[in-house]
Enzyme design. Structure first.
Site, short mmCIF file in Angstrom:
data_model
loop_
_atom_site.label_atom_id
_atom_site.label_comp_id
_atom_site.label_asym_id
_atom_site.label_seq_id
_atom_site.Cartn_x
_atom_site.Cartn_y
_atom_site.Cartn_z
N GLY A 200 -5.48 -0.36 -5.22
CA GLY A 200 -5.36 0.65 -4.17
C GLY A 200 -3.91 1.02 -3.93
N GLY A 201 -3.65 2.31 -3.73
CA GLY A 201 -2.28 2.74 -3.48
C GLY A 201 -1.37 2.37 -4.63
N ASP A 202 -0.32 1.62 -4.31
CA ASP A 202 0.65 1.22 -5.34
C ASP A 202 0.59 -0.28 -5.59
OD1 ASP A 202 1.64 0.52 -2.87
OD2 ASP A 202 3.71 1.07 -3.31
N GLU A 203 -0.57 -0.88 -5.37
CA GLU A 203 -0.74 -2.31 -5.63
C GLU A 203 -1.62 -2.53 -6.86
OE1 GLU A 203 -2.01 -4.81 -2.49
OE2 GLU A 203 -0.40 -4.23 -1.12
#
Length: 284
Positions: A200-203
């Site tokens: 998710g996102g930048d993970e």
């Protein structure tokens, strides 16, 4: 007979599904012959055909169609009091084979569609990596395997530093390019046996099965160097904060493992980012 055909076609021995399907077709043929032409058992031949088409390769399904049509047509031919003209028998056999083949193709298409749907449900649409659901499923499997066989396991949580800056200054399309480039580097740098996921996102999450501390340390250092080189080439101000834990003594649950790796990743960010916090877990 099936073993011989498989050896001719591929050199692969028949599976239990194929053997069971052949036995079922032959049993139906015996029943068909015993009852006679008054009752039709054609629909029941579809069961072994469907089973073979679902679980095996297409050519096995096609062979099963030909076998079932031959057995059913032969039973009908042998039990008729008045033999049919040859062209009518050939026509009936062709119709029966076509019916069986259509069912086999439809079952194969349904199986392939289900596999595609499953792959889509377990992958991140932007990067093509595994998604959170697939990541946690695999992590549970690896933890169970590590507990059962005493194997080592390394879990990594990875967060991008200054990624928001890229989105804010260069736009979300450029941010997507960053994510896809990093995903590509991960796939090129790490092993095919490792699971790579966008959480998710930048993970991102990485599972390194049977990877001891020193080997994981080297792999993550190489990954970090490759990513930093690519970011510099593109002019993106992105670095990595990684939290890694190598379990020599496995934890009981995936939630425990995630909590440890996530905490290490946040410790790396708290230390200024652009670094790796790596823990050797011995159960204490």
């Amino acid at each position: 007979m099936l073993a011989w055909v498989n050896e001719i076609l591929s050199g692969v021995a028949p599976t239990s599904i194929e053997r069971g399907s052949v036995a079922a077709v032959l049993a139906l043929g015996i029943l068909d012959f015993s009852v006679g032409p008054q009752l039709s058992f054609a629909v029941f031949y579809l069961l072994p055909i469907a089973a073979t088409s679902w679980y095996e390769v297409e050519r096995s399904g096609a062979f099963m169609c030909a076998l079932a049509a031959a057995v059913a047509g032969g039973a009908d031919l042998l039990t008729r009091l008045e033999p049919l003209p040859m062209w009518i028998s050939a026509w009936n056999y062709g119709v029966l084979f076509t019916l069986f083949l259509v069912v086999a193709v439809l079952v194969s298409w349904l199986r392939d569609a289900k596999e595609v749907q499953r792959a889509v449900a377990l992958s991140d649409p932007l990067t093509g990596l595994a998604n959170t659901r697939a990541f946690l499923d695999r992590l549970r499997e690896e933890i169970e395997r590590a507990l059962r066989y005493g194997r080592v396991l390394t879990l990594v949580y990875l967060d991008l530093d200054r990624f928001k800056e890229v989105n804010d200054t260069l736009g979300h399309a450029e941010g997507d390019r960053v994510l896809m480039r990093i995903a590509s580097i991960m796939e090129e740098t790490l092993r095919t046996s490792d699971l790579l996921a966008r959480l998710g996102g930048d993970e991102f999450g990485i599972i390194l099965p049977e990877t001891p501390y020193a080997q994981a340390e080297g792999a993550l250092a190489k990954l970090r160097a490759e990513v930093l080189e690519a970011m510099n080439e593109e002019g993106w101000p992105v670095t990595l904060s990684m939290g890694a834990v190598t379990f020599e003594s496995s934890v009981e649950t995936a939630d425990d493992a995630v909590r440890i790796a996530d905490g290490l990743m946040y410790a790396a960010k708290a230390a200024g980012g652009d670094g790796i916090q790596h823990l050797l877990w011995t159960g204490e």
